[in-house]
Design a protein around this motif. Structure first.
Motif, PDB file in Angstrom:
ATOM      1  N   GLU A  96       0.809  -1.230   0.000  1.00  0.00           N
ATOM      2  CA  GLU A  96       0.000   0.000   0.000  1.00  0.00           C
ATOM      3  C   GLU A  96       0.842   1.279   0.000  1.00  0.00           C
ATOM      4  O   GLU A  96       0.356   2.356   0.340  1.00  0.00           O
ATOM      5  N   GLU A  97       2.104   1.175  -0.416  1.00  0.00           N
ATOM      6  CA  GLU A  97       2.981   2.327  -0.559  1.00  0.00           C
ATOM      7  C   GLU A  97       3.363   2.470  -2.031  1.00  0.00           C
ATOM      8  O   GLU A  97       3.530   1.477  -2.739  1.00  0.00           O
ATOM      9  N   VAL A  98       3.505   3.729  -2.489  1.00  0.00           N
ATOM     10  CA  VAL A  98       3.788   4.012  -3.893  1.00  0.00           C
ATOM     11  C   VAL A  98       5.250   4.459  -4.020  1.00  0.00           C
ATOM     12  O   VAL A  98       5.688   5.373  -3.325  1.00  0.00           O
ATOM     13  N   PHE A  99       5.971   3.787  -4.934  1.00  0.00           N
ATOM     14  CA  PHE A  99       7.384   4.054  -5.163  1.00  0.00           C
ATOM     15  C   PHE A  99       7.634   4.369  -6.625  1.00  0.00           C
ATOM     16  O   PHE A  99       6.969   3.829  -7.507  1.00  0.00           O
ATOM     17  N   VAL A 100       8.622   5.213  -6.891  1.00  0.00           N
ATOM     18  CA  VAL A 100       9.135   5.392  -8.241  1.00  0.00           C
ATOM     19  C   VAL A 100      10.445   4.610  -8.296  1.00  0.00           C
ATOM     20  O   VAL A 100      11.216   4.599  -7.334  1.00  0.00           O
TER      21      VAL A 100
END
Length: 114
Positions: A96-100
């Motif tokens: 549930e975490e957004v990474f590039v």
């Protein structure tokens, strides 16, 4: 070698509206459409205005300032007044975490200007 740079929690992203998130000197426009999150350079290629607030509709992202449209998947230019696309970045969602995804040189991974 690539690394992941956390930008936000998935819950922080509204559906079908871009929000610019950044860490250090990296700013990325994120747009969630259902379960998928797309990432782009943070400024429109037309007038370099921020893409914060851009809307997703029918597979495209529309700049909130002058209406330029870009393909959600590739960043390819679809409609004027922009004459070139925007860089689309590789985004990952984990726990549930957004990474590039970042390159070894510290830049977001993605395609060339579309």
């Amino acid at each position: 070698m690539t690394t992941l740079l956390k930008l936000c929690d998935l819950a922080d992203l509204p559906d079908k509206r871009a929000v610019v998130h950044g860490a250090e000197e990296i700013a990325v426009a994120l747009c969630r459409v259902g379960d998928r999150v797309y990432g782009f350079e943070a400024r429109c290629s037309h007038a370099l205005k921020p893409l914060d607030g851009a809307r997703a509709r029918g597979g495209s992202l529309m700049c909130p300032h002058h209406g330029a449209r870009f393909d959600l998947a590739t960043g390819k230019h679809l409609a004027a007044p922009a004459v070139r696309g925007i860089k689309a970045y590789e985004i990952r969602i984990e726990n549930e975490e957004v990474f590039v995804v970042m390159s070894a040189k510290g830049q977001p991974l993605g395609g060339e200007d579309a």
